[in-house]
Design a protein around this motif. Structure first.
Motif, PDB file in Angstrom:
ATOM      1  N   ARG A   1       0.858  -1.186   0.000  1.00 19.22           N
ATOM      2  CA  ARG A   1       0.000   0.000   0.000  1.00 19.22           C
ATOM      3  C   ARG A   1       0.891   1.233   0.000  1.00 19.22           C
ATOM      4  O   ARG A   1       1.893   1.288   0.714  1.00 19.22           O
ATOM      5  CB  ARG A   1      -0.907   0.028   1.218  1.00 19.22           C
ATOM      6  CG  ARG A   1      -1.874   1.214   1.225  1.00 19.22           C
ATOM      7  CD  ARG A   1      -2.832   1.226   2.413  1.00 19.22           C
ATOM      8  NE  ARG A   1      -3.498  -0.055   2.594  1.00 19.22           N
ATOM      9  CZ  ARG A   1      -3.315  -0.855   3.645  1.00 19.22           C
ATOM     10  NH1 ARG A   1      -2.520  -0.513   4.616  1.00 19.22           N
ATOM     11  NH2 ARG A   1      -3.950  -2.008   3.717  1.00 19.22           N
ATOM     12  N   PHE A   2       0.523   2.221  -0.818  1.00 25.74           N
ATOM     13  CA  PHE A   2       1.193   3.515  -0.868  1.00 25.74           C
ATOM     14  C   PHE A   2       0.171   4.609  -0.602  1.00 25.74           C
ATOM     15  O   PHE A   2      -0.970   4.512  -1.066  1.00 25.74           O
ATOM     16  CB  PHE A   2       1.817   3.759  -2.256  1.00 25.74           C
ATOM     17  CG  PHE A   2       3.009   2.898  -2.548  1.00 25.74           C
ATOM     18  CD1 PHE A   2       4.287   3.322  -2.231  1.00 25.74           C
ATOM     19  CD2 PHE A   2       2.855   1.659  -3.152  1.00 25.74           C
ATOM     20  CE1 PHE A   2       5.392   2.526  -2.513  1.00 25.74           C
ATOM     21  CE2 PHE A   2       3.942   0.865  -3.441  1.00 25.74           C
ATOM     22  CZ  PHE A   2       5.221   1.302  -3.117  1.00 25.74           C
ATOM     23  N   TRP A   3       0.583   5.657   0.104  1.00 25.53           N
ATOM     24  CA  TRP A   3      -0.256   6.831   0.344  1.00 25.53           C
ATOM     25  C   TRP A   3       0.381   8.024  -0.344  1.00 25.53           C
ATOM     26  O   TRP A   3       1.577   8.300  -0.155  1.00 25.53           O
ATOM     27  CB  TRP A   3      -0.349   7.141   1.826  1.00 25.53           C
ATOM     28  CG  TRP A   3      -1.253   6.267   2.618  1.00 25.53           C
ATOM     29  CD1 TRP A   3      -1.885   5.131   2.213  1.00 25.53           C
ATOM     30  CD2 TRP A   3      -1.628   6.467   3.982  1.00 25.53           C
ATOM     31  NE1 TRP A   3      -2.624   4.605   3.228  1.00 25.53           N
ATOM     32  CE2 TRP A   3      -2.488   5.410   4.331  1.00 25.53           C
ATOM     33  CE3 TRP A   3      -1.317   7.419   4.928  1.00 25.53           C
ATOM     34  CZ2 TRP A   3      -3.038   5.296   5.599  1.00 25.53           C
ATOM     35  CZ3 TRP A   3      -1.872   7.311   6.192  1.00 25.53           C
ATOM     36  CH2 TRP A   3      -2.725   6.262   6.518  1.00 25.53           C
ATOM     37  N   GLU A   4      -0.406   8.732  -1.117  1.00 26.03           N
ATOM     38  CA  GLU A   4       0.078   9.929  -1.799  1.00 26.03           C
ATOM     39  C   GLU A   4       0.471  11.003  -0.787  1.00 26.03           C
ATOM     40  O   GLU A   4      -0.158  11.175   0.244  1.00 26.03           O
ATOM     41  CB  GLU A   4      -1.014  10.475  -2.721  1.00 26.03           C
ATOM     42  CG  GLU A   4      -0.594  11.731  -3.455  1.00 26.03           C
ATOM     43  CD  GLU A   4      -1.665  12.269  -4.370  1.00 26.03           C
ATOM     44  OE1 GLU A   4      -1.302  12.902  -5.370  1.00 26.03           O
ATOM     45  OE2 GLU A   4      -2.867  12.050  -4.106  1.00 26.03           O
ATOM     46  N   ASP A   5       1.526  11.743  -1.140  1.00 25.30           N
ATOM     47  CA  ASP A   5       1.963  12.903  -0.357  1.00 25.30           C
ATOM     48  C   ASP A   5       2.202  14.043  -1.329  1.00 25.30           C
ATOM     49  O   ASP A   5       3.289  14.186  -1.877  1.00 25.30           O
ATOM     50  CB  ASP A   5       3.229  12.579   0.433  1.00 25.30           C
ATOM     51  CG  ASP A   5       3.668  13.728   1.329  1.00 25.30           C
ATOM     52  OD1 ASP A   5       3.099  14.840   1.220  1.00 25.30           O
ATOM     53  OD2 ASP A   5       4.572  13.528   2.146  1.00 25.30           O
ATOM     54  N   GLY A   6       1.163  14.830  -1.583  1.00 23.32           N
ATOM     55  CA  GLY A   6       1.271  15.935  -2.527  1.00 23.32           C
ATOM     56  C   GLY A   6       2.285  16.981  -2.111  1.00 23.32           C
ATOM     57  O   GLY A   6       2.859  17.677  -2.942  1.00 23.32           O
ATOM     58  N   ALA A   7       2.555  17.096  -0.810  1.00 25.30           N
ATOM     59  CA  ALA A   7       3.521  18.077  -0.324  1.00 25.30           C
ATOM     60  C   ALA A   7       4.958  17.633  -0.585  1.00 25.30           C
ATOM     61  O   ALA A   7       5.876  18.432  -0.467  1.00 25.30           O
ATOM     62  CB  ALA A   7       3.317  18.303   1.168  1.00 25.30           C
ATOM     63  N   ALA A   8       5.163  16.370  -0.954  1.00 30.61           N
ATOM     64  CA  ALA A   8       6.519  15.856  -1.131  1.00 30.61           C
ATOM     65  C   ALA A   8       7.107  16.168  -2.501  1.00 30.61           C
ATOM     66  O   ALA A   8       8.296  16.026  -2.702  1.00 30.61           O
ATOM     67  CB  ALA A   8       6.541  14.346  -0.922  1.00 30.61           C
ATOM     68  N   ALA A   9       6.281  16.585  -3.457  1.00 27.23           N
ATOM     69  CA  ALA A   9       6.788  16.877  -4.796  1.00 27.23           C
ATOM     70  C   ALA A   9       7.787  18.020  -4.717  1.00 27.23           C
ATOM     71  O   ALA A   9       7.510  19.050  -4.122  1.00 27.23           O
ATOM     72  CB  ALA A   9       5.642  17.240  -5.729  1.00 27.23           C
ATOM     73  N   PRO A  10       8.977  17.839  -5.273  1.00 28.04           N
ATOM     74  CA  PRO A  10       9.984  18.890  -5.171  1.00 28.04           C
ATOM     75  C   PRO A  10       9.554  20.134  -5.932  1.00 28.04           C
ATOM     76  O   PRO A  10       9.220  20.067  -7.092  1.00 28.04           O
ATOM     77  CB  PRO A  10      11.245  18.263  -5.794  1.00 28.04           C
ATOM     78  CG  PRO A  10      10.748  17.157  -6.644  1.00 28.04           C
ATOM     79  CD  PRO A  10       9.445  16.704  -6.047  1.00 28.04           C
ATOM     80  N   SER A  11       9.552  21.280  -5.243  1.00 30.80           N
ATOM     81  CA  SER A  11       9.119  22.524  -5.869  1.00 30.80           C
ATOM     82  C   SER A  11      10.169  23.065  -6.822  1.00 30.80           C
ATOM     83  O   SER A  11       9.870  23.891  -7.664  1.00 30.80           O
ATOM     84  CB  SER A  11       8.803  23.561  -4.797  1.00 30.80           C
ATOM     85  OG  SER A  11       9.944  23.780  -3.999  1.00 30.80           O
ATOM     86  N   SER A  12      11.409  22.624  -6.683  1.00 31.73           N
ATOM     87  CA  SER A  12      12.478  23.159  -7.519  1.00 31.73           C
ATOM     88  C   SER A  12      12.676  22.372  -8.811  1.00 31.73           C
ATOM     89  O   SER A  12      13.581  22.670  -9.564  1.00 31.73           O
ATOM     90  CB  SER A  12      13.788  23.154  -6.733  1.00 31.73           C
ATOM     91  OG  SER A  12      14.116  21.825  -6.378  1.00 31.73           O
ATOM     92  N   SER A  13      11.834  21.363  -9.084  1.00 28.29           N
ATOM     93  CA  SER A  13      12.055  20.553 -10.275  1.00 28.29           C
ATOM     94  C   SER A  13      11.726  21.310 -11.557  1.00 28.29           C
ATOM     95  O   SER A  13      12.274  21.016 -12.599  1.00 28.29           O
ATOM     96  CB  SER A  13      11.245  19.257 -10.202  1.00 28.29           C
ATOM     97  OG  SER A  13       9.874  19.551 -10.260  1.00 28.29           O
ATOM     98  N   SER A  14      10.827  22.283 -11.479  1.00 24.81           N
ATOM     99  CA  SER A  14      10.470  23.074 -12.648  1.00 24.81           C
ATOM    100  C   SER A  14      11.093  24.452 -12.486  1.00 24.81           C
ATOM    101  O   SER A  14      10.867  25.126 -11.492  1.00 24.81           O
ATOM    102  CB  SER A  14       8.950  23.180 -12.758  1.00 24.81           C
ATOM    103  OG  SER A  14       8.608  23.841 -13.943  1.00 24.81           O
TER     104      SER A  14
END
Length: 172
Positions: A109-122
């Motif tokens: 099982r995996f739980w999404e973490d929208g806050a974990a997406a790196p903001s500096s990738s774009s």
């Protein structure tokens, strides 16, 4: 079909069962004088769960690598066959039975973490900085474009399935 991936681990065989679910948080409030009103509080995290099998002479070693991945803390990029990638925590891993000769069954099982997406990738210059475990398919999904469009913009990419962390990919 694209293999399932999490962080830097690529599943040797895709799971036999995969379910991705998401719910909307709603609250009902009673009104004075009767009736009610529903307030939409938005979407909750995605949950990806399923069952799979590892087989072959090295299935115990494969499960050991999966177990070590589960023990790692923090979110990572999860790529599932047929779904857009998202950042998630590895929430559960269960070995379903004792290994037969060359076979281990498991569930996850995996739980999404929208806050974990790196903001500096774009970046402001119209590029994406590759994070560990990302492929060109991941970059395309994150930026709502296609792999073909990215390949046209980045003719030097030879292996779209293997991008080095830190590499800059120009966006269309």
């Amino acid at each position: 079909m694209e293999p399932m991936k999490y962080k830097d681990f690529i599943w040797p065989q895709n799971p036999k069962r995969l379910q991705v679910s998401r719910k909307r948080e709603l609250r009902e409030f009673s009104l004075l004088g009767g009736g009610s009103v529903v307030q939409d509080l938005g979407l909750l995290r995605r949950v990806a769960e399923g069952e799979g099998e590892l087989w072959g002479d090295d299935c115990v070693e494969q499960f050991g690598k999966l177990w070590e991945l589960f023990r790692q803390e923090g979110a990572g990029l999860l790529s599932l066959p047929g779904y857009d990638p998202f950042y998630a925590h590895f929430a559960a891993l269960e070995r379903k039975d004792e290994p037969f000769t060359g076979l281990i069954r498991y569930s996850f099982r995996f739980w999404e973490d929208g806050a974990a997406a790196p903001s500096s990738s774009s970046r402001a210059d119209g590029s994406h900085t590759v994070s560990p475990g990302e492929t060109l398919w991941t970059v395309a999904a994150l930026h709502h474009t296609t792999v073909d469009a990215l390949l046209r913009r980045n003719p030097g990419i030879i292996r779209p399935d293997r991008l080095s962390p830190g590499k800059r990919v120009m966006l269309p």
